[in-house]
Design a protein around this motif. Structure first.
Motif, PDB file in Angstrom:
ATOM      1  N   GLU A   1       0.682  -1.360   0.072  1.00  0.00           N
ATOM      2  CA  GLU A   1       0.734   0.386  -0.188  1.00  0.00           C
ATOM      3  C   GLU A   1       1.124   1.630   0.103  1.00  0.00           C
ATOM      4  OE1 GLU A   1      -3.180   2.266   3.016  1.00  0.00           O
ATOM      5  OE2 GLU A   1      -3.089  -0.326   2.985  1.00  0.00           O
ATOM      6  N   LYS A   2       0.766   2.141  -0.861  1.00  0.00           N
ATOM      7  CA  LYS A   2       1.401   3.382  -0.714  1.00  0.00           C
ATOM      8  C   LYS A   2       0.061   4.507  -0.111  1.00  0.00           C
ATOM      9  CE  LYS A   2       3.262   7.278  -3.932  1.00  0.00           C
ATOM     10  NZ  LYS A   2       3.712   7.476  -5.331  1.00  0.00           N
ATOM     11  N   THR A   3       1.175   4.989   1.091  1.00  0.00           N
ATOM     12  CA  THR A   3       0.934   6.103   2.014  1.00  0.00           C
ATOM     13  C   THR A   3       0.618   7.367   1.032  1.00  0.00           C
ATOM     14  OG1 THR A   3       2.555   5.799   3.366  1.00  0.00           O
ATOM     15  CG2 THR A   3       1.583   4.790   3.725  1.00  0.00           C
TER      16      THR A   3
ATOM     17  N   ASN B   1      23.902  13.690   0.183  1.00  0.00           N
ATOM     18  CA  ASN B   1      25.128  14.377  -0.446  1.00  0.00           C
ATOM     19  C   ASN B   1      25.069  15.378  -0.520  1.00  0.00           C
ATOM     20  OD1 ASN B   1      27.600  14.166  -1.774  1.00  0.00           O
ATOM     21  ND2 ASN B   1      26.985  13.493  -3.834  1.00  0.00           N
ATOM     22  N   ARG B   2      24.462  16.224   0.166  1.00  0.00           N
ATOM     23  CA  ARG B   2      23.964  17.919   0.088  1.00  0.00           C
ATOM     24  C   ARG B   2      22.948  18.358  -0.891  1.00  0.00           C
ATOM     25  NH1 ARG B   2      30.546  20.633   0.302  1.00  0.00           N
ATOM     26  NH2 ARG B   2      31.443  18.679   1.702  1.00  0.00           N
ATOM     27  N   ALA B   3      21.925  17.814  -1.448  1.00  0.00           N
ATOM     28  CA  ALA B   3      20.872  17.801  -1.836  1.00  0.00           C
ATOM     29  C   ALA B   3      19.707  17.317  -1.143  1.00  0.00           C
ATOM     30  CB  ALA B   3      21.614  17.128  -3.675  1.00  0.00           C
ATOM     31  N   PRO B   4      18.599  17.851  -1.364  1.00  0.00           N
ATOM     32  CA  PRO B   4      16.952  17.115  -1.081  1.00  0.00           C
ATOM     33  C   PRO B   4      16.883  16.318  -1.550  1.00  0.00           C
ATOM     34  CG  PRO B   4      16.652  19.787  -2.497  1.00  0.00           C
ATOM     35  CD  PRO B   4      18.321  19.230  -1.967  1.00  0.00           C
ATOM     36  N   VAL B   5      16.163  15.013  -1.027  1.00  0.00           N
ATOM     37  CA  VAL B   5      15.815  13.539  -1.829  1.00  0.00           C
ATOM     38  C   VAL B   5      14.467  13.483  -1.445  1.00  0.00           C
ATOM     39  CG1 VAL B   5      15.494  11.506  -1.666  1.00  0.00           C
ATOM     40  CG2 VAL B   5      17.925  12.750  -2.962  1.00  0.00           C
ATOM     41  N   GLN B   6      13.231  13.129  -1.884  1.00  0.00           N
ATOM     42  CA  GLN B   6      12.137  13.557  -1.711  1.00  0.00           C
ATOM     43  C   GLN B   6      11.963  11.756  -1.545  1.00  0.00           C
ATOM     44  OE1 GLN B   6      10.043  15.614  -0.969  1.00  0.00           O
ATOM     45  NE2 GLN B   6      11.655  17.347  -1.422  1.00  0.00           N
ATOM     46  N   VAL B   7      11.042  11.623  -0.909  1.00  0.00           N
ATOM     47  CA  VAL B   7      10.921  10.573   0.213  1.00  0.00           C
ATOM     48  C   VAL B   7       9.769   9.549   0.162  1.00  0.00           C
ATOM     49  CG1 VAL B   7      11.127   7.840   2.082  1.00  0.00           C
ATOM     50  CG2 VAL B   7      12.908  10.282   1.592  1.00  0.00           C
ATOM     51  N   ALA B   8       8.795   8.599  -0.118  1.00  0.00           N
ATOM     52  CA  ALA B   8       7.842   7.951   0.124  1.00  0.00           C
ATOM     53  C   ALA B   8       7.871   6.801   0.704  1.00  0.00           C
ATOM     54  CB  ALA B   8       7.407   7.541  -1.560  1.00  0.00           C
ATOM     55  N   VAL B   9       6.149   6.621   1.735  1.00  0.00           N
ATOM     56  CA  VAL B   9       6.223   5.255   2.391  1.00  0.00           C
ATOM     57  C   VAL B   9       5.752   4.187   1.731  1.00  0.00           C
ATOM     58  CG1 VAL B   9       5.529   4.987   4.816  1.00  0.00           C
ATOM     59  CG2 VAL B   9       7.513   6.739   3.941  1.00  0.00           C
ATOM     60  N   TYR B  10       6.020   3.321   1.653  1.00  0.00           N
ATOM     61  CA  TYR B  10       4.581   1.660   0.877  1.00  0.00           C
ATOM     62  C   TYR B  10       4.325   1.336   2.562  1.00  0.00           C
ATOM     63  CZ  TYR B  10       5.111   3.081  -3.598  1.00  0.00           C
ATOM     64  OH  TYR B  10       5.216   3.820  -4.506  1.00  0.00           O
ATOM     65  N   TYR B  11       3.594   0.719   2.917  1.00  0.00           N
ATOM     66  CA  TYR B  11       3.190   0.487   4.127  1.00  0.00           C
ATOM     67  C   TYR B  11       2.452  -1.171   3.987  1.00  0.00           C
ATOM     68  CZ  TYR B  11       0.646  -0.520   8.190  1.00  0.00           C
ATOM     69  OH  TYR B  11      -0.529  -1.395   9.203  1.00  0.00           O
ATOM     70  N   LEU B  12       3.320  -2.421   4.832  1.00  0.00           N
ATOM     71  CA  LEU B  12       2.752  -3.913   4.162  1.00  0.00           C
ATOM     72  C   LEU B  12       1.775  -4.095   5.602  1.00  0.00           C
ATOM     73  CD1 LEU B  12       3.485  -6.377   2.391  1.00  0.00           C
ATOM     74  CD2 LEU B  12       4.345  -7.512   4.309  1.00  0.00           C
ATOM     75  N   PRO B  13       0.302  -4.009   4.662  1.00  0.00           N
ATOM     76  CA  PRO B  13      -1.346  -4.258   6.036  1.00  0.00           C
ATOM     77  C   PRO B  13       0.354  -5.688   6.827  1.00  0.00           C
ATOM     78  CG  PRO B  13      -1.887  -3.682   3.892  1.00  0.00           C
ATOM     79  CD  PRO B  13      -0.098  -3.312   3.455  1.00  0.00           C
TER      80      PRO B  13
END
Length: 450
Positions: free
Chosen positions: A94-96, A105-117
């Motif tokens: 499941e994608k939350t 490395n001094r740069a912003p990185v976006q993170v997505a979170v998935y969930y295993l029910p």
């Protein structure tokens, strides 16, 4: 953001397991369909998650959703081993709408979170992080492409994601662990995030426990401390402060040693391994107590219940018949992969592990005359099966695998299988008469602390 309460435990905690625990691991072998693991580390983590669910523990897992997994083990036209990286798609994960940012490395990185029910496979809640997002650069996306990427910078970035990303996720969830458990040192950046939060080594030690899996040099990462600092491995903790709290001398940072120094206690994964880590690490100063907890696999998942019931009730005829049925299931896979037809009445030896030099898959070949006699003895026949996945860039281990493939072509009772994952592992464990495990063993071991 979603209502985070729905991502936590679907059960009331057992009285003995009220303590909040966050479990960090780079890989989890939960189910055959979820290919985010490489070997024994993941097998243990997967069993921990299943057992935590069964025992109703207040534990949640943090991992990474690997786009291409570890790799798919395939065969070349001549039956030797091939490596295939194929995108994995999971409709059941499941994608939350939980999103956050980390610095790599001094740069912003976006993170997505998935969930295993938890109810899908009977596990404690498991959160899987991913940077495979269109708003990230390709370099940032590739952090979560391949488990144990051969590129050093990408490997460090995955450690940052697991450790600091996991820490940020827990903060967003409002889940304040009393204990952070690192299954190997991959998530070590977490510890520096904790230090940054509390500003005190003792507060970090009070919350941090550590499991180490191998005394082998290759299994204990070392890095240039300046590279780690430049990549934000230590959060905002300055290099000199890192050296002070980890007692690091020079510019070579030993990940395992730092973990051992910052944990309140550490453990090996068997009594023998406990002795080995005492021998390897106790000469260093300021090490946490070194214990051992014998590696265990989830009984409900791995055991054949019929087989054990017959064994425990003394029903020998039923036991033998059931064992033969399990062997036939395994032999169908052997025949399908290799064209070798095995006999359920013949003693069957299995060697199945990750291929690495110290695990000695080719030990039986040290004396080829004896090996030939073993496989051609008509009075005491045997069948031998090898299976295992070398690290995809470990060409020496792949060479051993291929040597065994060529050798097996000479004997109809000797086979090498590919695809050593959960499904095949279960077939092998239940179908083997003897499980062969001949790793290098150290000598003159001190006794571990019980």
């Amino acid at each position: 953001m979603d209502n985070v309460a729905k991502y936590l435990h679907p059960y009331a905690y057992a009285p003995a397991y009220q303590k909040r625990v966050a479990y960090f691991c780079m890989e989890y072998a939960i189910a055959q369909a979820l290919k985010i693991y490489a070997g024994g580390l993941g097998f243990l983590a997967g069993s921990h998650m299943r057992s935590a669910y069964a025992l109703k523990q207040n534990l949640i897992g943090i991992g990474i959703l690997w786009k291409y997994g570890y790799y798919d083990q395939v065969r070349q036209p001549d039956q030797t081993m091939g490596v295939l990286f194929q995108e994995k798609i999971y409709s059941f994960v499941e994608k939350t709408d939980i999103r956050f940012e980390i610095t790599v490395n001094r740069a912003p990185v976006q993170v997505a979170v998935y969930y295993l029910p938890p109810q899908l496979f009977g596990t404690a809640p498991l959160f899987l992080l991913s940077t495979d997002l269109p708003e990230n650069s390709y370099i940032a996306q590739s952090i979560t492409h391949k488990l144990y990427n051969a590129d050093k910078s990408t490997k460090v970035a995955s450690n940052i994601l697991l450790g600091i990303g996991g820490f940020k996720l827990l903060e967003l969830l409002g889940y304040a662990p009393e204990t952070y458990h690192l299954n190997e040192a991959h998530a070590l950046p977490l510890v520096f995030a904790l230090y940054e939060k509390y500003g005190n080594v003792e507060e970090v030690k009070r919350r941090f426990v550590f499991t180490t899996h191998t005394p082998e040099e290759a299994g204990n990462e070392k890095s240039d401390i300046r590279l780690l600092s430049d990549m934000s491995f230590f959060s905002n903790v300055p290099v000199e402060q890192v050296k002070t709290i980890t007692k690091t001398e020079g510019d070579t940072f030993n990940h395992t040693l730092a973990a051992l120094r910052l944990a309140r206690r550490s453990n090996g994964v068997s009594r023998l391994h406990g002795s080995t880590i005492v021998q390897k690490w106790s000469t260093y100063s300021d090490i946490s107590p070194l214990l051992y907890i014998t590696n265990a696999q989830n009984y409900a998942y791995w055991a054949d219940q019929y087989l054990y019931n017959y064994l425990q009730n003394g029903r020998d005829e039923k036991l033998v018949a059931r064992k033969k049925k399990l062997k036939r299931r395994l032999f169908e896979e052997v025949a399908d992969q290799t064209g070798d037809l095995y006999d359920e009445n013949v003693f069957t030896i299995v060697w199945a592990r990750r291929f690495a030099s110290y695990k000695r898959a080719d030990l039986l070949l040290e004396d080829m005359n004896r090996f030939h006699s073993l496989l051609t003895d008509l009075n005491h026949p045997v069948q031998i099966i090898w299976a295992g996945k070398p690290y995809p860039m470990d060409y020496d281990a792949i060479s051993v695998f291929n040597q065994l493939v060529h050798l097996s072509a000479q004997y109809p009772n000797c086979s090498v299988l590919v695809g050593y994952e959960l499904k095949l592992s279960k077939l092998l464990k239940q179908g083997a008469d003897l499980w062969l495990s001949p790793p290098w063993l150290p000598t003159k071991l001190p006794a571990p602390v019980a």
